[in-house]
Design an enzyme around this catalytic site. Structure first.
Site, PDB file in Angstrom:
ATOM      1  N   LYS A   1       0.827  -1.213   0.000  1.00  0.00           N
ATOM      2  CA  LYS A   1       0.000   0.000   0.000  1.00  0.00           C
ATOM      3  C   LYS A   1       0.863   1.265   0.000  1.00  0.00           C
ATOM      4  O   LYS A   1       0.630   2.188  -0.784  1.00  0.00           O
ATOM      5  CB  LYS A   1      -0.952  -0.014   1.211  1.00  0.00           C
ATOM      6  CG  LYS A   1      -1.949  -1.171   1.176  1.00  0.00           C
ATOM      7  CD  LYS A   1      -2.912  -1.134   2.335  1.00  0.00           C
ATOM      8  CE  LYS A   1      -2.307  -1.549   3.658  1.00  0.00           C
ATOM      9  NZ  LYS A   1      -1.950  -2.996   3.714  1.00  0.00           N
ATOM     10  N   THR A   2       1.865   1.292   0.882  1.00  0.00           N
ATOM     11  CA  THR A   2       2.753   2.464   0.956  1.00  0.00           C
ATOM     12  C   THR A   2       3.563   2.610  -0.326  1.00  0.00           C
ATOM     13  O   THR A   2       3.767   3.728  -0.820  1.00  0.00           O
ATOM     14  CB  THR A   2       3.700   2.334   2.171  1.00  0.00           C
ATOM     15  OG1 THR A   2       2.922   2.143   3.347  1.00  0.00           O
ATOM     16  CG2 THR A   2       4.561   3.572   2.336  1.00  0.00           C
TER      17      THR A   2
ATOM     18  N   ASP B   1      -1.243   6.621   6.818  1.00  0.00           N
ATOM     19  CA  ASP B   1      -1.310   5.189   7.071  1.00  0.00           C
ATOM     20  C   ASP B   1      -2.208   4.941   8.285  1.00  0.00           C
ATOM     21  O   ASP B   1      -2.363   5.826   9.132  1.00  0.00           O
ATOM     22  CB  ASP B   1       0.108   4.659   7.340  1.00  0.00           C
ATOM     23  CG  ASP B   1       0.210   3.154   7.148  1.00  0.00           C
ATOM     24  OD1 ASP B   1      -0.768   2.539   6.680  1.00  0.00           O
ATOM     25  OD2 ASP B   1       1.272   2.583   7.455  1.00  0.00           O
TER      26      ASP B   1
ATOM     27  N   THR C   1      -5.646  -1.413   7.238  1.00  0.00           N
ATOM     28  CA  THR C   1      -5.800  -2.871   7.287  1.00  0.00           C
ATOM     29  C   THR C   1      -7.192  -3.240   7.795  1.00  0.00           C
ATOM     30  O   THR C   1      -7.552  -4.400   7.839  1.00  0.00           O
ATOM     31  CB  THR C   1      -4.748  -3.494   8.234  1.00  0.00           C
ATOM     32  OG1 THR C   1      -4.845  -2.844   9.509  1.00  0.00           O
ATOM     33  CG2 THR C   1      -3.339  -3.306   7.688  1.00  0.00           C
TER      34      THR C   1
ATOM     35  N   ARG D   1       6.434  -8.277   1.809  1.00  0.00           N
ATOM     36  CA  ARG D   1       7.240  -7.856   2.966  1.00  0.00           C
ATOM     37  C   ARG D   1       7.823  -9.067   3.690  1.00  0.00           C
ATOM     38  O   ARG D   1       8.997  -9.079   4.079  1.00  0.00           O
ATOM     39  CB  ARG D   1       6.390  -7.019   3.934  1.00  0.00           C
ATOM     40  CG  ARG D   1       7.205  -6.471   5.117  1.00  0.00           C
ATOM     41  CD  ARG D   1       6.308  -5.753   6.105  1.00  0.00           C
ATOM     42  NE  ARG D   1       5.721  -4.568   5.514  1.00  0.00           N
ATOM     43  CZ  ARG D   1       4.660  -3.936   6.009  1.00  0.00           C
ATOM     44  NH1 ARG D   1       4.061  -4.406   7.092  1.00  0.00           N
ATOM     45  NH2 ARG D   1       4.189  -2.853   5.427  1.00  0.00           N
TER      46      ARG D   1
END
Length: 333
Positions: free
Chosen positions: A65-66, A110, A159, A219
């Site tokens: 997302k980032t 975020d 999330t 990740r």
């Protein structure tokens, strides 16, 4: 308290994470439907000489997302200013951030689901009309003044999409996009790219073995690759499937990518509660773990693998979970 070696390792990992983050659209693997939609959104905004509309990304942690926010900023040639929901404690914090933006900036928030309602309400006119409403004074003499804000794009990530109110969600006119888990083939490509950047000599079997255990998440794949690299370096070995197996066994990660905590959750459901159904709060209490951690980190992967089912009465371990843990499945089930 962490020792200097742990701090050094953490700082090195942060630098490496930045190096592994895709800097161009072509380097971003996966999430094809989202990339296509974003390319149209950005191209149309450029043609109209407008800034892109506000965008919301949601999905489990570690899916990119980032990274997408960074790529949008780069595509637009815009500055990106980052913050998070928990960091914006007061209306004044948000006002300070918004009034310090320059035209065309991208503001990335975020964990936006953790904004409190008062701050959220200040965000509505900022997103919709480009103004900041400030209340001066208290009681009957209080008055509202409006500050005009420079045009900006808000990109938010969460999330927990269900925790975002409908009024806030509806203001993301550029789109609300769900990031999906990655296929093993996509994860292998990510590992291959990361291995080149890190200068790791890895076999195809080694890539495949890490991909299988990466929880379908980039990740996690990059984290496992770095730890396997450390193991291979100490043992002066090439990264093969055997080396991956030995390195991840030390980390307590099994052949499906389950952690010791995942296995404890399944064992608790099966052994303490006869396979379920059992409530999430009961599982969390049994393990002395937070409900949110289990729900956000462990559950999505266990559900995806078909090791657990979520029913109206609670969580249930599937026959596949019994097989994986080598526990006899009860006939009456």
């Amino acid at each position: 308290m962490s020792n200097p070696e742990e701090k050094k390792q953490g700082a090195e990992d942060k630098v490496l994470d930045q190096a592994l983050r895709p800097a161009m659209w072509d380097e971003y693997i996966g999430q094809e439907p989202i990339k296509k939609n974003l390319n149209i959104l950005l191209a149309a905004a450029k043609e109209r000489n407008h800034i892109p509309e506000h965008i919301l990304f949601y999905g489990p942690p570690g899916l990119g997302k980032t990274t997408l926010a960074h790529l949008i900023a780069k595509e637009q040639g815009a500055q990106m200013k980052s913050t998070s929901g928990p960091a914006i404690e007061k209306v004044g914090d948000l006002a300070s951030i918004l009034t310090n933006l320059t035209p065309g900036d991208i503001l990335f928030i975020d964990e936006i689901h953790r904004l409190n309602k008062t701050i959220e309400e200040v965000l509505y006119p900022a997103m919709e009309s480009g103004v900041l409403d400030i209340i001066i004074g208290k009681g009957p003499s209080a008055r509202t003044i409006q500050l005009e804000l420079p045009p900006f794009t808000l990109i938010a990530a969460t999330t927990r999409i269900a925790m975002i109110s409908s009024p806030l969600r509806s203001r993301f006119s550029g789109g609300v996009y769900r990031l999906e888990f990655y296929s093993e083939k996509e994860i292998e490509k990510i590992i291959e790219r990361s291995a080149k950047i890190l200068g790791i000599n890895i076999t195809d079997e080694g890539k495949r073995e890490i991909a299988k255990r990466s929880r379908a998440t980039p990740r996690t794949a990059n984290y496992l690759l770095k730890r396997v690299r450390d193991f291979a370096q100490v043992h002066k070995a090439e990264v093969t499937d055997t080396v991956v197996d030995e390195a991840l066994a030390l980390l307590g990660i099994d052949s499906l990518g389950l952690t010791e905590q995942d296995i404890k959750i399944l064992e608790t459901i099966i052994e303490k509660f006869k396979g379920g159904p059992v409530g999430l709060n009961t599982i969390a209490a049994s393990l002395s773990e937070e409900e949110a951690t289990i729900e956000e980190f462990n559950e999505p992967y266990l559900l995806q693998l078909g090791l657990m089912e979520r029913t109206a009465r609670g969580r249930v371990a599937t026959e596949k979970a019994y097989d994986h843990l080598e526990i006899d499945y009860p006939i009456e089930k």
